[in-house]
Structure formats: C-alpha cells, structure tokens
Design a protein around this motif. Structure first.
Motif, PDB file in Angstrom:
ATOM      1  N   ALA A  62       0.858  -1.194   0.000  1.00 26.91           N
ATOM      2  CA  ALA A  62       0.000   0.000   0.000  1.00 26.91           C
ATOM      3  C   ALA A  62       0.891   1.240   0.000  1.00 26.91           C
ATOM      4  O   ALA A  62       1.430   1.653   1.034  1.00 26.91           O
ATOM      5  CB  ALA A  62      -0.934  -0.004   1.207  1.00 26.91           C
ATOM      6  N   ILE A 166      -9.121   5.104  11.693  1.00 30.53           N
ATOM      7  CA  ILE A 166      -8.498   4.149  10.767  1.00 30.53           C
ATOM      8  C   ILE A 166      -9.251   2.826  10.718  1.00 30.53           C
ATOM      9  O   ILE A 166      -8.725   1.816  10.294  1.00 30.53           O
ATOM     10  CB  ILE A 166      -6.980   3.941  11.069  1.00 30.53           C
ATOM     11  N   HIS A 203     -11.254  -4.380   2.970  1.00 30.03           N
ATOM     12  CA  HIS A 203     -10.199  -3.837   3.846  1.00 30.03           C
ATOM     13  C   HIS A 203     -10.928  -3.267   5.041  1.00 30.03           C
ATOM     14  O   HIS A 203     -11.734  -2.358   4.894  1.00 30.03           O
ATOM     15  CB  HIS A 203      -9.394  -2.755   3.112  1.00 30.03           C
ATOM     16  N   SER A 206      -6.962  -0.446   9.912  1.00 29.48           N
ATOM     17  CA  SER A 206      -5.510  -0.423   9.970  1.00 29.48           C
ATOM     18  C   SER A 206      -5.046  -0.618  11.409  1.00 29.48           C
ATOM     19  O   SER A 206      -5.793  -0.336  12.351  1.00 29.48           O
ATOM     20  CB  SER A 206      -5.059   0.940   9.441  1.00 29.48           C
ATOM     21  N   LEU A 244      -2.629  -5.221   8.932  1.00 32.53           N
ATOM     22  CA  LEU A 244      -1.922  -5.894  10.033  1.00 32.53           C
ATOM     23  C   LEU A 244      -1.066  -4.874  10.795  1.00 32.53           C
ATOM     24  O   LEU A 244      -0.311  -4.116  10.192  1.00 32.53           O
ATOM     25  CB  LEU A 244      -1.051  -7.027   9.479  1.00 32.53           C
ATOM     26  N   GLU A 278      -2.816  -6.234   0.632  1.00 33.27           N
ATOM     27  CA  GLU A 278      -2.407  -4.819   0.485  1.00 33.27           C
ATOM     28  C   GLU A 278      -1.759  -4.286   1.761  1.00 33.27           C
ATOM     29  O   GLU A 278      -2.205  -3.286   2.323  1.00 33.27           O
ATOM     30  CB  GLU A 278      -3.638  -3.952   0.172  1.00 33.27           C
ATOM     31  N   PRO A 279      -0.718  -4.922   2.270  1.00 32.81           N
ATOM     32  CA  PRO A 279      -0.120  -4.418   3.514  1.00 32.81           C
ATOM     33  C   PRO A 279       0.652  -3.124   3.281  1.00 32.81           C
ATOM     34  O   PRO A 279       1.348  -2.976   2.275  1.00 32.81           O
ATOM     35  CB  PRO A 279       0.847  -5.540   3.917  1.00 32.81           C
ATOM     36  N   ARG A 281       1.537  -0.458   6.456  1.00 32.64           N
ATOM     37  CA  ARG A 281       2.275  -0.215   7.692  1.00 32.64           C
ATOM     38  C   ARG A 281       3.224  -1.350   8.048  1.00 32.64           C
ATOM     39  O   ARG A 281       4.358  -1.123   8.453  1.00 32.64           O
ATOM     40  CB  ARG A 281       1.258  -0.049   8.830  1.00 32.64           C
ATOM     41  N   TYR A 321      -3.895  11.196  15.717  1.00 29.55           N
ATOM     42  CA  TYR A 321      -4.539   9.998  16.294  1.00 29.55           C
ATOM     43  C   TYR A 321      -4.143   9.762  17.742  1.00 29.55           C
ATOM     44  O   TYR A 321      -4.385   8.681  18.264  1.00 29.55           O
ATOM     45  CB  TYR A 321      -4.139   8.732  15.528  1.00 29.55           C
ATOM     46  N   TYR A 375       3.378   6.136   7.237  1.00 31.70           N
ATOM     47  CA  TYR A 375       2.530   7.305   7.473  1.00 31.70           C
ATOM     48  C   TYR A 375       3.282   8.397   8.231  1.00 31.70           C
ATOM     49  O   TYR A 375       2.697   9.138   9.008  1.00 31.70           O
ATOM     50  CB  TYR A 375       1.232   6.902   8.208  1.00 31.70           C
ATOM     51  N   MET A 379       2.824  11.587   5.176  1.00 29.53           N
ATOM     52  CA  MET A 379       1.806  12.539   5.626  1.00 29.53           C
ATOM     53  C   MET A 379       2.423  13.869   6.052  1.00 29.53           C
ATOM     54  O   MET A 379       1.726  14.723   6.610  1.00 29.53           O
ATOM     55  CB  MET A 379       1.016  11.935   6.800  1.00 29.53           C
TER      56      MET A 379
HETATM   57  N1  LLP Z   1      -5.709  -0.978   1.526  1.00 35.87           N
HETATM   58  C1  LLP Z   1      -6.599   0.031   1.677  1.00 35.87           C
HETATM   59  C2  LLP Z   1      -7.761   0.075   0.826  1.00 35.87           C
HETATM   60  C3  LLP Z   1      -6.372   1.018   2.664  1.00 35.87           C
HETATM   61  O1  LLP Z   1      -7.248   1.997   2.809  1.00 35.87           O
HETATM   62  C4  LLP Z   1      -5.211   0.952   3.475  1.00 35.87           C
HETATM   63  C5  LLP Z   1      -4.943   1.982   4.485  1.00 35.87           C
HETATM   64  C6  LLP Z   1      -4.314  -0.108   3.261  1.00 35.87           C
HETATM   65  C7  LLP Z   1      -4.596  -1.058   2.293  1.00 35.87           C
HETATM   66  C8  LLP Z   1      -3.061  -0.268   4.062  1.00 35.87           C
HETATM   67  O2  LLP Z   1      -3.341  -0.459   5.401  1.00 35.87           O
HETATM   68  P1  LLP Z   1      -2.160  -0.823   6.437  1.00 35.87           P
HETATM   69  O3  LLP Z   1      -1.647  -2.193   6.075  1.00 35.87           O
HETATM   70  O4  LLP Z   1      -1.123   0.215   6.308  1.00 35.87           O
HETATM   71  O5  LLP Z   1      -2.838  -0.802   7.743  1.00 35.87           O
HETATM   72  N2  LLP Z   1      -2.591   7.302   8.439  1.00 35.87           N
HETATM   73  C9  LLP Z   1      -3.039   6.260   9.336  1.00 35.87           C
HETATM   74  C10 LLP Z   1      -3.355   4.972   8.597  1.00 35.87           C
HETATM   75  C11 LLP Z   1      -4.372   5.137   7.480  1.00 35.87           C
HETATM   76  C12 LLP Z   1      -4.650   3.859   6.743  1.00 35.87           C
HETATM   77  C13 LLP Z   1      -5.468   4.109   5.529  1.00 35.87           C
HETATM   78  N3  LLP Z   1      -5.702   2.969   4.698  1.00 35.87           N
HETATM   79  C14 LLP Z   1      -1.996   6.055  10.415  1.00 35.87           C
HETATM   80  O6  LLP Z   1      -1.001   6.761  10.416  1.00 35.87           O
HETATM   81  O7  LLP Z   1      -2.182   5.221  11.295  1.00 35.87           O
END
Ligand code: LLP
Length: 420
Positions: A62, A166, A203, A206, A244, A278-279, A281, A321, A375, A379
């Motif tokens: 992602a 999130i 999804h 997060s 995750l 779609e990982p 973070r 957050y 992030y 950001m």
């Molecule tokens: N796929 C979709 C459709 C998403 O919206 C996101 C994150 C991901 C994958 C990736 O998610 P992850 O594996 O990174 O959790 N700015 C916030 C996090 C926002 C996440 C948005 N979408 C933070 O700093 O915690």
C-alpha cells in the motif's frame, strides 16, 4: 537481529551510528533500513509460499504508507505489486519500475483521468467502491476500447477494534459497498459491456493487533462468493486488503504474519482463488525512524518540555490519532530521568511527538522517534514553511540519500505575486 540496536552506547541502524547520520545529513531526518524493509516483505512471501493456498499470491504494498521511490523500487525488485489510490501513486510506482500487471487501484474517488491512466498502463484490477464509480469506469473503458478488470470492495461490517479514524469496515464508513447490496451490484457489473468482473476486495481497518476480525471478514466474504457462484459469477481473485498492525511500544507483542495469514489461507484452500494482499504499515512502519535534535530544554513548574527540531508537520500521527511512538536517546546518558513533553517548534498545542516521557537528556542531544516508517514522511506537510526532512536509507555500512531535504525556495517556487 534487529536493524536498530545500541552498539557501544550509540543507537545504530544496521552498521551506521545515528550520530554519524545526523552529522552528515542534518536533522530532522527520516532513516530507513534496507535489511528491515526486505525482511518485512520476505516474512509475507515466506508464509505465502509455504501454504498451498498462497502459491500464486500477490503482495501489493500500500503505497500510501510510504511512497519514496527507493522503497517502491526495492519492493518491486523483490517481486511485490502495489496498491495505489491516485494517479500520482500510479506514476510513482511506474517510475520506480513496478510491473503494472501487479497494481491494484483502491479509493472511493477515482477521476476519469485517473481511470484512463490506469487503463492505459494495463493494471491488474480496479477496486470499485460505488455504483457511480462502476458506471464511470465502464464509460471510460468504452472510450479507450478496453475492458476494465474490477473487484467490488465489499464492506463486511466487522469491527476491527482499532482507532475510529483508521477503521473502515463498519457499515457507517464511507468505504466499500454494503454487504447486503453486493450481490446486486455484481449482477450489474457483470452486465456492463466494458467491465470484466475479476475479484472481490475488502479492507476493514488499519493497525489491527488481533487477527480475529480478519477471519470474521473472510467468512462473510466467502459466503458471498458462494452466492455469486450460484448465479454463475465466478471470481479469479480475493483481495484481503491490508491492516496488520505493528508494535509501537517496546513492550507490545506484534502478531506474526503467519498467525495472521495461515488461518485465512486455510479457509481459502481448494477454492482456486488467487490471494491478493495490500499491507502498508507492516512492511515499512518498523523499518524507519525520525531522527531529531533537542534545541532547548524548557523546565517549568508543572511540565518540562524538550523542544526538538522535528514537529507535527514531519510526523502527524501523534497530533492526529494520539498515536504513540517510542522516543529513544541516540546516546543514552546515565543519570536521573525527568518527564518531558517532546514538542516541536510549530505554533500549535497539538504539536507534540510524545508526552510525559522519562528522559535523561541535554540540549543538543539526538533523539530517535521510532516506528516512523509508515505514514510519517508520507503525511508530512510544509506547515509553518518548514521544508520536509531529508530521507536516507542505510544498507549495511552505506548510507544513501533517497530524498533530499527541501529548500525554502522550493516551497514557494510555484507561487507568484500580483502584477500590481
Ligand atoms: N488498503 C486500503 C484500501 C487502505 O485503505 C489501506 C490503508 C491499506 C490497504 C493499508 O493499510 P495498512 O496495512 O497500512 O494498515 N494514516 C493512518 C493509517 C491510514 C490507513 C489508511 N488505509 C496512520 O497513520 O495510522
């Protein structure tokens, strides 16, 4: 072995002392470890290749978590695909050497121009989140003389038990199509001339540290897949999104990728569906830190402040957050600690990177704000006309600048004053 460790009293990234990085490149600086980035992607790949249901799986990083070209290029070289949410991210991944056939396009507001860009590139799949979006894509694909491969992002209405900003899989979220309407939408999609139904997507949120909501979401999606099959709509892939979590505090335990993926893969076994993930973070979060220097100590009646040269514009997560990041002295001192709010120079009360942190520090000391690879820079803003930080990647004993520190001139280069 962690890529971030104290050696001879100095915090190192791989073989390089952070004090040497500060000396050479200045602060604030984002510092990433190539070994840590590689290891986190490999953890996914190893679990997938060890499971019969994960053989042809596609890990789509992602991009929003950290879109630096060097990181994208590293992941592309290791075989990853990408999850993008804008035309800009598409251009980035292509510039970084991505294979467009491994790109999924998520997001609720794709413009016609972005759709055309992605169709021309020949991406793997569009993740569709509403009827008007489906209709727009059908129209744009028709104009291009193409068939657009799609998944519907279905909202399984599962509570991911994470921060409300999130969590995305509850039915009141702006994301995805309601579970109850998904069947009908698939029927409509299957009837559109320029749409090719390819998969299903979800999804739920997060920073999930408990993998059980993922299983719950998958069970709901599998029930839908069965209903679709009964109607003759067969899918090629299932995209389980990202989400995750990572450990942000030294004492936290983070779930292994195996403990997250294996229960999902077990349920998918024998279904003939390609797995897409779609990982974000998890691949980059603990592979980077924000290096900063203490400008002043301001010791007050009620509170003590360590005023640093990084700020909320560099790392928004604490302000936005109330997120926690461990803050480590780069060269820890012996002595009594005092509680400090670690704050930046930005004119906002919310400009803190940590509050009430026990530290034994002096002005001029370096601090490492840990777990800032995801992030963080992605950001960052120029609030208070603060140029964004330099980004460097450590590779063994080598340090590579992967994004130069911005200059103030760059910040106002596109601006102009009125002629009179
Ligand atoms: N796929 C979709 C459709 C998403 O919206 C996101 C994150 C991901 C994958 C990736 O998610 P992850 O594996 O990174 O959790 N700015 C916030 C996090 C926002 C996440 C948005 N979408 C933070 O700093 O915690």
């Amino acid at each position: 072995m962690s890529s971030f460790a104290l050696k001879n009293g100095v915090l190192h990234v791989e073989s390089v002392a952070l004090s040497a990085i500060a000396e050479r490149f200045g602060t604030p600086a984002y510092v990433y470890s190539r070994a840590a980035l590689t290891a986190s992607l490999r953890e996914f790949q190893d679990v997938l290749t060890a499971h019969p249901a994960g053989q042809d799986a596609l890990v789509c990083y992602a991009v929003k978590a950290n879109s630096n070209l060097a990181i994208l290029n590293l992941f592309a070289r290791l075989g990853a695909g990408f999850d993008i949410v804008s035309g800009g991210e598409l251009q980035r991944v292509l510039a970084a050497g991505a294979d467009p056939k491994k790109v999924v396009f998520s997001g609720v507001g794709k413009t016609a121009a972005e759709m055309k860009l992605a169709l021309d590139a020949g991406i793997f799949c569009f993740n569709i989140e509403s009827i008007p979006e489906l209709e727009r894509l059908n129209e744009v694909a028709g104009q291009c003389g193409k068939q657009a491969p799609i998944s519907l992002r279905v909202n399984p209405n599962v509570d991911p038990k994470t921060h409300p900003y999130i969590s995305t899989g509850l039915k009141e979220a702006k994301f995805g199509v309601a579970y109850e309407h998904a069947l009908d939408l698939y029927r409509r999609a299957a009837a559109l001339p320029h749409i090719a139904v390819a998969g299903i997507d979800c999804h739920i949120g997060s920073q999930l540290l408990d993998p059980s909501p993922f299983v719950e979401a998958l069970e709901r999606i599998l029930a839908l897949i069965d209903q679709l099959a009964d109607e003759g709509i067969t899918l090629h892939h299932i995209d389980l999104g990202g989400g995750l979590g990572i450990k942000y505090k030294a004492e936290q335990v983070q779930p292994t990728v195996a403990s997250y993926l294996n229960p999902l893969l077990d349920k998918l076994q024998g279904r003939g569906l390609q797995v897409v993930l779609e990982p974000g973070r998890r691949l980059v979060g603990n592979a980077g830190l924000l290096l900063t220097r203490i400008e002043f100590l301001k010791e007050g009646e009620g509170k003590n402040f360590a005023i640093i040269d990084a700020a909320m514009n560099d790392l928004m997560r604490p302000a936005l957050y109330e997120a926690w990041h461990d803050i480590e002295p780069v060269e820890p001192r012996d002595g009594a600690t005092r509680d400090y709010d670690v704050v930046g120079p930005v004119c906002e009360t919310g400009d803190f990177l940590g509050q009430a942190r026990p530290l034994c520090v002096q002005p001029g000391d370096l601090l490492a704000v840990m777990s800032a690879g995801a992030y963080g820079m992605a950001m960052a803003s120029n609030y208070n006309t603060r140029p964004r930080a330099v980004e460097v990647m450590v590779d063994g004993d080598a340090v590579h600048v992967i994004r130069q520190r911005e200059t103030v001139e760059q910040l106002y280069a596109g601006e102009s004053i009125l002629p009179q």
